[in-house]
Write a protein that holds these residues in place. Structure first.
Motif, short mmCIF file in Angstrom:
data_model
loop_
_atom_site.label_atom_id
_atom_site.label_comp_id
_atom_site.label_asym_id
_atom_site.label_seq_id
_atom_site.Cartn_x
_atom_site.Cartn_y
_atom_site.Cartn_z
N ASP A 22 0.84 -1.19 0.00
CA ASP A 22 0.00 0.00 0.00
C ASP A 22 0.89 1.25 0.00
O ASP A 22 1.94 1.28 0.65
CB ASP A 22 -0.88 0.04 1.25
CG ASP A 22 -1.87 -1.12 1.32
OD1 ASP A 22 -1.85 -1.97 0.40
OD2 ASP A 22 -2.64 -1.18 2.29
N ASN A 23 0.44 2.28 -0.70
CA ASN A 23 1.09 3.59 -0.67
C ASN A 23 2.59 3.52 -0.99
O ASN A 23 3.40 4.19 -0.35
CB ASN A 23 0.90 4.24 0.72
CG ASN A 23 -0.56 4.30 1.14
OD1 ASN A 23 -1.41 4.76 0.40
ND2 ASN A 23 -0.84 3.80 2.33
N ARG A 54 -4.96 1.69 -4.23
CA ARG A 54 -4.35 1.14 -3.02
C ARG A 54 -2.83 1.28 -3.02
O ARG A 54 -2.23 1.67 -2.01
CB ARG A 54 -4.72 -0.34 -2.88
CG ARG A 54 -4.07 -1.03 -1.68
CD ARG A 54 -4.40 -2.51 -1.63
NE ARG A 54 -3.79 -3.27 -2.71
CZ ARG A 54 -2.52 -3.68 -2.71
NH1 ARG A 54 -1.71 -3.37 -1.71
NH2 ARG A 54 -2.05 -4.39 -3.72
#
Length: 333
Positions: A205-206, A232
């Motif tokens: 994520d990120n 996401r």
């Protein structure tokens, strides 16, 4: 165009022996009429399961069980992988190269120049790389364009592109191409077998600065699932760029384009690749893809900030060649 890119997109893997059976079974095309118009089934969301119905989706103009689409699409790209570049140039008369160059230049931000370090006496801390994820990019066309632009335009080598594709044949073609470049066996480019709708677990994520998918998303079973995964993995402020076939805006040109697509492209596929059925599907899949504002709205629904729901500067998308191809962009808030 120093690099090369795919115009039709990539999808999933299946044995190449399945291609003719799968594609022929799905070939329920209604050809263009003498007026140039093509009868196209409306674009609809996947059917929800009911008491006595199963979930289905479209494969070209045919409705197929939801779980079968990946295999059918995979068989198409297993069949065309080795002749992909030749067919892209032939079908678009080489114009796809201009679309892809423009797309990459629009989505890649200005990057800081890299400074060469002496590995025996480093004097600076290595810079964290700008991370790109190119999905359905098996042949490496978009990835190589990104790396070339970063190097040639910004003198930046602190950039890494990971290619994710579900079709092994397309990934193999990409590895061959990279072997001919200066990025061979460097950490700047890597290939991963994976699904756009459920990205490999190591892509956190990120963690991604730029997400691209070119001529591949229309072959995916669930557009919302692909966009949700993109959201996401992107960092806050990270950018998504989608290049896909759009809807031609000029009525007269639209008739000519459809007539060309349905009458000429499958014949060319038969001559150059020995496979007309796969290219028939690819033409049909273009017709089934949402319109420019419809897809822009899907991006907004996934959480991306876009421009206004219109074409051009300040808009959510940019049309190329009267809308034959379209680039959509968005930012993760």
């Amino acid at each position: 165009m120093a690099s090369r890119i795919r115009v039709l997109g990539n999808a999933v893997r299946a044995p190449s022996s399945c291609i003719r059976i799968a594609a022929r079974a799905a070939s329920t095309t209604t050809p263009p009429s003498s007026s140039g118009q093509t009868t196209v089934p409306p674009v609809e969301p996947n059917h929800e399961p009911g008491p006595s119905t199963s979930r289905t989706t479209h494969f070209g103009f045919k409705e197929v069980p939801l779980e079968d689409k990946e295999t059918l699409v995979g068989s198409v790209f297993s069949s065309v992988a080795s002749s992909y570049d030749l067919m892209n140039d032939s079908m678009s008369l080489g114009i796809h190269r201009l679309w892809k160059d423009s797309f990459v230049s629009s989505v890649l931000p200005r990057l800081p120049a890299s400074l060469h370090q002496n590995p025996n006496s480093p004097t600076t801390t290595p810079r964290a790389p700008f991370k790109c994820l190119d999905v359905a990019g098996g042949t490496g066309d978009i990835a190589l364009r990104i790396l070339d632009r970063a190097r040639e335009k910004f003198a930046c080598r602190d950039i890494e592109v990971e290619i994710v594709d579900l079709n092994q044949g397309m990934l193999d073609e990409g590895r061959k191409r990279v072997a001919k470049t200066l990025y061979y066996n460097t950490p700047q480019i890597s290939f991963t077998h994976g699904n756009a709708q459920s990205l490999p677990a190591h892509i956190e994520d990120n963690s991604i600065d730029l997400y691209t998918i070119a001529f591949g998303i229309r072959n995916c079973t669930s557009l919302p699932a692909v966009l949700s995964e993109a959201y996401r993995v992107l960092k806050p402020g990270g950018k998504i760029g989608v290049l896909e076939f759009g809807k031609v805006t000029n009525p007269l040109f639209r008739q000519i384009y459809r007539q060309y697509s349905f009458s000429f492209i499958p014949i060319m596929g038969k001559i150059l690749a020995g496979d007309s059925e796969s290219y028939q599907y690819l033409v049909e899949s273009i017709e089934r893809f949402p319109s420019q504002p419809e897809f822009a709205q899907l991006m907004r629904d996934a959480g991306f900030q876009t421009g206004q729901l219109r074409e051009g500067k300040g808009g959510a998308w940019t049309d190329y060649t009267n809308g034959i191809a379209t680039a959509w962009t968005g930012v993760k808030a």
